[in-house]
Design a protein around this motif. Sequence first.
Motif, PDB file in Angstrom:
ATOM      1  N   UNK A 115     -63.433  12.844  10.993  1.00  0.00           N
ATOM      2  CA  UNK A 115     -63.561  12.528  12.411  1.00  0.00           C
ATOM      3  C   UNK A 115     -64.503  13.554  13.031  1.00  0.00           C
ATOM      4  N   UNK A 116     -65.713  13.116  13.361  1.00  0.00           N
ATOM      5  CA  UNK A 116     -66.707  14.007  13.935  1.00  0.00           C
ATOM      6  C   UNK A 116     -67.895  14.176  13.011  1.00  0.00           C
ATOM      7  N   UNK A 128     -63.887  17.562  15.236  1.00  0.00           N
ATOM      8  CA  UNK A 128     -64.373  17.129  16.549  1.00  0.00           C
ATOM      9  C   UNK A 128     -64.836  18.279  17.436  1.00  0.00           C
ATOM     10  N   UNK A 129     -64.588  19.522  17.033  1.00  0.00           N
ATOM     11  CA  UNK A 129     -65.064  20.658  17.812  1.00  0.00           C
ATOM     12  C   UNK A 129     -64.376  20.802  19.162  1.00  0.00           C
ATOM     13  N   UNK A 130     -65.112  21.398  20.105  1.00  0.00           N
ATOM     14  CA  UNK A 130     -64.538  21.712  21.416  1.00  0.00           C
ATOM     15  C   UNK A 130     -65.406  21.247  22.586  1.00  0.00           C
ATOM     16  N   UNK A 131     -66.647  20.870  22.345  1.00  0.00           N
ATOM     17  CA  UNK A 131     -67.592  20.608  23.424  1.00  0.00           C
ATOM     18  C   UNK A 131     -67.097  19.545  24.405  1.00  0.00           C
ATOM     19  N   UNK A 132     -66.336  18.585  23.907  1.00  0.00           N
ATOM     20  CA  UNK A 132     -65.869  17.503  24.781  1.00  0.00           C
ATOM     21  C   UNK A 132     -64.634  17.884  25.589  1.00  0.00           C
ATOM     22  N   UNK A 164     -71.126  27.586  38.609  1.00  0.00           N
ATOM     23  CA  UNK A 164     -71.182  27.125  37.220  1.00  0.00           C
ATOM     24  C   UNK A 164     -70.092  27.847  36.446  1.00  0.00           C
ATOM     25  N   UNK A 165     -69.112  27.098  35.965  1.00  0.00           N
ATOM     26  CA  UNK A 165     -67.981  27.659  35.236  1.00  0.00           C
ATOM     27  C   UNK A 165     -68.314  27.732  33.746  1.00  0.00           C
ATOM     28  N   UNK A 166     -68.622  28.928  33.273  1.00  0.00           N
ATOM     29  CA  UNK A 166     -68.867  29.150  31.841  1.00  0.00           C
ATOM     30  C   UNK A 166     -67.587  29.750  31.261  1.00  0.00           C
ATOM     31  N   UNK A 167     -66.543  28.958  31.300  1.00  0.00           N
ATOM     32  CA  UNK A 167     -65.188  29.453  31.036  1.00  0.00           C
ATOM     33  C   UNK A 167     -64.580  28.891  29.753  1.00  0.00           C
ATOM     34  N   UNK A 168     -65.425  28.427  28.870  1.00  0.00           N
ATOM     35  CA  UNK A 168     -64.946  28.084  27.543  1.00  0.00           C
ATOM     36  C   UNK A 168     -64.456  26.663  27.373  1.00  0.00           C
ATOM     37  N   UNK A 169     -63.852  26.451  26.223  1.00  0.00           N
ATOM     38  CA  UNK A 169     -63.460  25.115  25.793  1.00  0.00           C
ATOM     39  C   UNK A 169     -62.099  25.171  25.105  1.00  0.00           C
ATOM     40  N   UNK A 170     -61.523  24.021  24.924  1.00  0.00           N
ATOM     41  CA  UNK A 170     -60.296  23.877  24.145  1.00  0.00           C
ATOM     42  C   UNK A 170     -60.563  22.904  22.992  1.00  0.00           C
ATOM     43  N   UNK A 171     -59.815  23.002  21.905  1.00  0.00           N
ATOM     44  CA  UNK A 171     -60.028  22.072  20.786  1.00  0.00           C
ATOM     45  C   UNK A 171     -59.816  20.625  21.206  1.00  0.00           C
ATOM     46  N   UNK A 172     -60.708  19.755  20.776  1.00  0.00           N
ATOM     47  CA  UNK A 172     -60.602  18.327  21.089  1.00  0.00           C
ATOM     48  C   UNK A 172     -59.704  17.658  20.056  1.00  0.00           C
TER      49      UNK A 172
END
Length: 356
Positions: free
Chosen positions: A12-13, A131-135, A283-291
């Motif tokens: 998946x991804x 699937x990473x975190x970008x989404x 602009x919130x450059x505050x990271x990501x969470x796992x998708x």
Amino acid sequence: MTGEKHTQVVIVGGGQAGLAVGYHLRRQGLDFVILDADPAPGGAWQHMWDSLHLFSPAEHSSLPGRLMPAQTGTPYPDAGHVVDYLTDYEKRYDLPVQHGSRVEAVRRDADQLLVEADSGTWRARAVISATGTWSRPFLPAVPGRGLFIGRQLHTVDYRSPGDFAGQRVVVVGGGNSGAQIAADLALDGHVEVTWVTQRPPRILPDDIDGRALFDVATARRRALDAGRSDTGGIASLGDIVAVPPVRAARDAGLLDAKPMFTRLTADGVQWSNGTHAEADAVIWCTGFRPALAHLAPLGLRGPRGHIPTVGTRAVGEPRLHLLGYGDWTGPASATLIGVGRPARDAARDIAQSLSG
């Protein structure tokens, strides 16, 4: 169920992690398919901002089996060059990627896993989530966020300084994205930038790049696996890689970070001492969470939203592997150079389990 398709492994991804493990599954002789939500190759790299460059030279930014070619005019390739490389990689190894196929759920079904996508349903004996975190951009719960009448964006929404010409912009975040976007805006000269960080920013020495960071992360993982004390890894060195734009802005005195504000107001931000700065955009450059929403039916989520793993294998579902989400799924596994080793290990593990 009518119309179901069968394969040994579903990935998946189709970004860098999915392609790397696909390469190794092919070498193991396994039957697999890669389901990717994006309509075109390139993973998250095709959505990055215009000025983004890699932390490492091309020769240290490669997936298994295929060196990334150098980019003319710069030692640090830009995002477009990475997209071209991943597109070529996918074609070169004839990887079975189905673009525009979004996976909605993975479920247990007897001795198999059922992968439900908007393009159809697959049955597989193993699933690799890549699937990473970008989404899944993360926005902190800061007081007054709903009051601010200007624009609020996340890293994923940023493209270029031209979108903010003549404006006052607050950039929030002390990591690489925050520093690079603040530098990009400040060097443009047509944007009034206020850079805000939770703690004083820590820029790495100029000679530290992605290759060195990978070595540090790998050494930390080996130390922990051997029961030795935690070396601190990359976090012990700093938070921000001094890529050329960051160095230029730093040396020009344009990266003077202010402490985190306590609230947003209708027209800007305010600090605890009452100081106020007007802003047209934040602009919130505050990271990501796992998708990982597609894995919810498996009921595996643990602390901090992570799924507990041993290596890449999920503890609560041995037919599931997770790859490319960060150090918890392999040292530096969210990087081009770092994903190859855990991808190889996951493919070997799956091949061994399917041969039993």
